[in-house]
Design a protein around this motif. Sequence first.
Motif, PDB file in Angstrom:
ATOM      1  N   ASP A 113     -56.814 -70.989  69.054  1.00  0.00           N
ATOM      2  CA  ASP A 113     -55.567 -70.399  68.565  1.00  0.00           C
ATOM      3  C   ASP A 113     -54.594 -70.142  69.710  1.00  0.00           C
ATOM      4  O   ASP A 113     -53.414 -70.477  69.623  1.00  0.00           O
ATOM      5  N   ALA A 114     -55.077 -69.536  70.781  1.00  0.00           N
ATOM      6  CA  ALA A 114     -54.220 -69.225  71.925  1.00  0.00           C
ATOM      7  C   ALA A 114     -53.699 -70.507  72.566  1.00  0.00           C
ATOM      8  O   ALA A 114     -52.523 -70.589  72.939  1.00  0.00           O
ATOM      9  N   VAL A 117     -50.863 -71.931  70.434  1.00  0.00           N
ATOM     10  CA  VAL A 117     -49.654 -71.114  70.543  1.00  0.00           C
ATOM     11  C   VAL A 117     -48.987 -71.338  71.902  1.00  0.00           C
ATOM     12  O   VAL A 117     -47.764 -71.497  71.985  1.00  0.00           O
ATOM     13  N   LYS A 137     -49.328 -68.425  59.995  1.00  0.00           N
ATOM     14  CA  LYS A 137     -49.603 -67.037  60.400  1.00  0.00           C
ATOM     15  C   LYS A 137     -48.279 -66.280  60.469  1.00  0.00           C
ATOM     16  O   LYS A 137     -47.234 -66.820  60.153  1.00  0.00           O
ATOM     17  N   TRP A 141     -48.488 -62.203  64.818  1.00  0.00           N
ATOM     18  CA  TRP A 141     -49.732 -62.851  65.236  1.00  0.00           C
ATOM     19  C   TRP A 141     -49.448 -63.831  66.375  1.00  0.00           C
ATOM     20  O   TRP A 141     -50.181 -63.870  67.378  1.00  0.00           O
ATOM     21  N   THR A 145     -50.992 -63.402  70.085  1.00  0.00           N
ATOM     22  CA  THR A 145     -51.865 -64.486  70.550  1.00  0.00           C
ATOM     23  C   THR A 145     -51.325 -65.095  71.837  1.00  0.00           C
ATOM     24  O   THR A 145     -52.085 -65.376  72.772  1.00  0.00           O
ATOM     25  N   ARG A 148     -51.897 -62.539  74.718  1.00  0.00           N
ATOM     26  CA  ARG A 148     -53.302 -62.510  75.144  1.00  0.00           C
ATOM     27  C   ARG A 148     -53.684 -63.772  75.905  1.00  0.00           C
ATOM     28  O   ARG A 148     -54.418 -63.713  76.895  1.00  0.00           O
ATOM     29  N   GLY A 149     -53.191 -64.919  75.455  1.00  0.00           N
ATOM     30  CA  GLY A 149     -53.460 -66.166  76.168  1.00  0.00           C
ATOM     31  C   GLY A 149     -52.850 -66.156  77.556  1.00  0.00           C
ATOM     32  O   GLY A 149     -53.482 -66.569  78.537  1.00  0.00           O
TER      33      GLY A 149
END
Length: 162
Positions: A113-114, A117, A137, A141, A145, A148-149
């Motif tokens: 996911d990351a 994105v 999404k 989100w 994401t 965080r990535g």
Amino acid sequence: MDDMSAIYQQHARTVYKFLLSQCRNPDLAEELTQETFYQAVRSADRFHGGCKVSVWLCQIAKHLWYQHLRKRNREAPMPVEGMDVPLPSAEEEALAREGRLDLLRSVHSLPADAREVVYLRAFGGLSFREIGDVLGKTETWARVTFYRGKEKLRNGGTNDEK
């Protein structure tokens, strides 16, 4: 799917940006965007609303991109002789390539996911809202994401979550 022109107006930019993030070639992205909508018109009767229209269109676009890659790999270009184009030195080329490869290795090591994105945001220039639409999404989100990535990339891929 009654009004394809309205669908085109609403989603063409998202599809184009998605394709541009994949191929990094504006002309090819435009060509594949047009082909995406052509294929969407041809298969509109098979769309039953199980996902957002933008997700469905980006899936068509992704398949066309993969089809283009397969075709391109079959038709390997022949080198052109007699072209006098100044090339970077071997050292410059190796350093630039190594830096890009390190970054891409790091991005590739992110969770799926990351990784998706980050590709769409960094290389495709899509907004968080567009990323959320493409991936089915929310905008929030996509923002979380991406953050965080990015933090994992900054920390060298270590997981500092508590």
